[in-house]
Motif scaffolding. Structure first.
Motif, PDB file in Angstrom:
ATOM      1  N   ALA A  31      -1.414  12.647  -0.614  1.00 34.64           N
ATOM      2  CA  ALA A  31      -1.003  14.083  -0.570  1.00 34.64           C
ATOM      3  C   ALA A  31      -1.674  14.902  -1.871  1.00 34.64           C
ATOM      4  O   ALA A  31      -1.824  14.536  -2.757  1.00 34.64           O
ATOM      5  CB  ALA A  31       0.559  14.131  -0.663  1.00 34.64           C
ATOM      6  N   PRO A  32      -2.064  16.087  -1.146  1.00 36.43           N
ATOM      7  CA  PRO A  32      -2.800  16.886  -2.054  1.00 36.43           C
ATOM      8  C   PRO A  32      -1.758  17.508  -3.002  1.00 36.43           C
ATOM      9  O   PRO A  32      -0.841  18.030  -2.586  1.00 36.43           O
ATOM     10  CB  PRO A  32      -3.472  18.102  -1.093  1.00 36.43           C
ATOM     11  CG  PRO A  32      -2.578  18.037   0.059  1.00 36.43           C
ATOM     12  CD  PRO A  32      -2.163  16.684   0.088  1.00 36.43           C
ATOM     13  N   THR A  33      -2.408  18.120  -3.903  1.00 37.43           N
ATOM     14  CA  THR A  33      -1.465  18.683  -5.119  1.00 37.43           C
ATOM     15  C   THR A  33      -1.401  20.299  -4.750  1.00 37.43           C
ATOM     16  O   THR A  33      -2.350  20.675  -4.148  1.00 37.43           O
ATOM     17  CB  THR A  33      -2.123  18.689  -6.573  1.00 37.43           C
ATOM     18  OG1 THR A  33      -3.287  19.351  -6.705  1.00 37.43           O
ATOM     19  CG2 THR A  33      -1.888  17.138  -7.093  1.00 37.43           C
ATOM     20  N   VAL A  41       3.131   9.247  -1.848  1.00 37.31           N
ATOM     21  CA  VAL A  41       3.246  10.422  -0.860  1.00 37.31           C
ATOM     22  C   VAL A  41       2.119  10.644  -0.160  1.00 37.31           C
ATOM     23  O   VAL A  41       1.046  10.972  -0.941  1.00 37.31           O
ATOM     24  CB  VAL A  41       3.995  11.748  -1.486  1.00 37.31           C
ATOM     25  CG1 VAL A  41       3.883  12.981  -0.472  1.00 37.31           C
ATOM     26  CG2 VAL A  41       5.259  11.545  -2.303  1.00 37.31           C
ATOM     27  N   ARG A  42       2.013  10.739   1.171  1.00 37.89           N
ATOM     28  CA  ARG A  42       0.646  10.675   1.869  1.00 37.89           C
ATOM     29  C   ARG A  42       0.605  11.833   2.686  1.00 37.89           C
ATOM     30  O   ARG A  42       1.341  12.448   3.101  1.00 37.89           O
ATOM     31  CB  ARG A  42       0.512   9.318   2.931  1.00 37.89           C
ATOM     32  CG  ARG A  42       0.698   7.931   2.075  1.00 37.89           C
ATOM     33  CD  ARG A  42      -0.556   7.779   1.656  1.00 37.89           C
ATOM     34  NE  ARG A  42      -0.475   6.397   0.880  1.00 37.89           N
ATOM     35  CZ  ARG A  42      -1.473   5.757   0.296  1.00 37.89           C
ATOM     36  NH1 ARG A  42      -2.889   6.237   0.313  1.00 37.89           N
ATOM     37  NH2 ARG A  42      -1.387   4.260  -0.271  1.00 37.89           N
ATOM     38  N   LEU A 100       8.058  16.681  -6.213  1.00 42.49           N
ATOM     39  CA  LEU A 100       7.824  16.794  -7.466  1.00 42.49           C
ATOM     40  C   LEU A 100       7.529  15.252  -7.923  1.00 42.49           C
ATOM     41  O   LEU A 100       8.181  14.381  -7.629  1.00 42.49           O
ATOM     42  CB  LEU A 100       9.064  17.204  -8.126  1.00 42.49           C
ATOM     43  CG  LEU A 100       8.597  17.523  -9.790  1.00 42.49           C
ATOM     44  CD1 LEU A 100       7.724  18.703  -9.766  1.00 42.49           C
ATOM     45  CD2 LEU A 100      10.048  18.155 -10.230  1.00 42.49           C
ATOM     46  N   ILE A 101       6.165  15.113  -8.379  1.00 38.37           N
ATOM     47  CA  ILE A 101       5.823  13.849  -8.696  1.00 38.37           C
ATOM     48  C   ILE A 101       5.826  13.371 -10.035  1.00 38.37           C
ATOM     49  O   ILE A 101       5.783  12.199 -10.362  1.00 38.37           O
ATOM     50  CB  ILE A 101       4.593  13.310  -8.157  1.00 38.37           C
ATOM     51  CG1 ILE A 101       3.255  14.143  -8.599  1.00 38.37           C
ATOM     52  CG2 ILE A 101       4.533  13.572  -6.450  1.00 38.37           C
ATOM     53  CD1 ILE A 101       1.824  13.870  -8.271  1.00 38.37           C
ATOM     54  N   PRO A 138       0.963  -1.155   0.011  1.00 37.64           N
ATOM     55  CA  PRO A 138      -0.023   0.136   0.159  1.00 37.64           C
ATOM     56  C   PRO A 138       0.759   1.242   0.040  1.00 37.64           C
ATOM     57  O   PRO A 138       0.413   2.343  -0.303  1.00 37.64           O
ATOM     58  CB  PRO A 138      -0.771  -0.365   1.398  1.00 37.64           C
ATOM     59  CG  PRO A 138       0.023  -1.146   2.188  1.00 37.64           C
ATOM     60  CD  PRO A 138       0.511  -1.841   1.046  1.00 37.64           C
ATOM     61  N   ALA A 139       2.092   1.261   0.323  1.00 37.96           N
ATOM     62  CA  ALA A 139       3.022   2.386   0.376  1.00 37.96           C
ATOM     63  C   ALA A 139       3.708   2.606  -1.138  1.00 37.96           C
ATOM     64  O   ALA A 139       4.116   3.588  -1.183  1.00 37.96           O
ATOM     65  CB  ALA A 139       4.163   2.062   1.304  1.00 37.96           C
TER      66      ALA A 139
END
Length: 204
Positions: A104-106, A96-97, A157-158, A27-28
């Motif tokens: 995680a929100p943008t 990224v959580r 940065l994703i 899940p990570a």
């Protein structure tokens, strides 16, 4: 070993180039796969693997930063490695959580919902300064490609790293790359400044 089965799963996110799936065993982690798209004429002629060039380009930049500035890798989404899937070659990355365990929100989402604070803007300038210092090649600097890492108080940065042009001058001419990065990040900061939070827009 059998390919990872993703074809029957629903992607968590889907962009123009890639679809992102939850890793079925961890899940990570997330799995990015390239969407089916027809390569341009020059890509088909000059690239051995035109479909996977974005992966190769992103991986190259991650390795370059890892070797030159290992302490700064936290600003980039962590690459785990390639994986064979029933949708083609995939790239496993670390999710990224947010503090509540959700994704995680943008940057764009946080501003539109009125969550962006001065500390977030300061952190954005910090990651921009880092990008310029290590001369990172970034093709797409947008509000959708930065997510807020609440645990470490930084932007990550994703997506969008590397150039979509294999022979881009940005790989070989450092001054030109920095100039282009400054131009793109200046535009990003201006865009964020001009976005109206949803709460304020509703009141208006």
């Amino acid at each position: 070993m059998e390919p990872m089965q993703l074809a029957c799963a629903t992607p968590l996110f889907s962009g123009s180039e890639k679809a992102v799936y939850q890793h079925p065993h961890n899940p990570a982690w997330l799995v990015k796969v390239m969407r089916d798209s027809k390569p341009t004429s020059w890509q088909a002629r000059w690239l051995r693997l035109p479909r996977y060039w974005p992966f190769l380009s992103e991986w190259r930049e991650f390795v370059v930063v890892r070797e030159r500035r290992a302490e700064g890798c936290g600003f980039l989404q962590r690459f785990i490695g390639p994986v064979d899937t029933d949708l083609g070659l995939g790239m496993v990355v670390e999710a990224v959580r947010a503090a509540d365990g959700d994704f995680a929100p943008t940057l764009g989402r946080m501003y539109r919902t009125g969550q962006l604070k001065p500390a977030h803007i300061d952190a954005l300038q910090k990651v921009i300064d880092w990008m310029l210092e290590c001369n990172l090649v970034v093709s797409d600097i947008s509000t959708n490609n930065f997510v807020w890492d609440d645990a470490h108080g930084r932007w990550v940065l994703i997506d969008g790293i590397g150039s979509r042009e294999p022979l881009s001058l940005r790989y070989w001419w450092s001054a030109y790359n920095r100039r282009m990065t400054r131009k793109k990040t200046h535009k990003l900061l201006g865009k964020v400044a001009n976005l109206a939070p949803a709460t304020e827009a509703t009141k208006a």
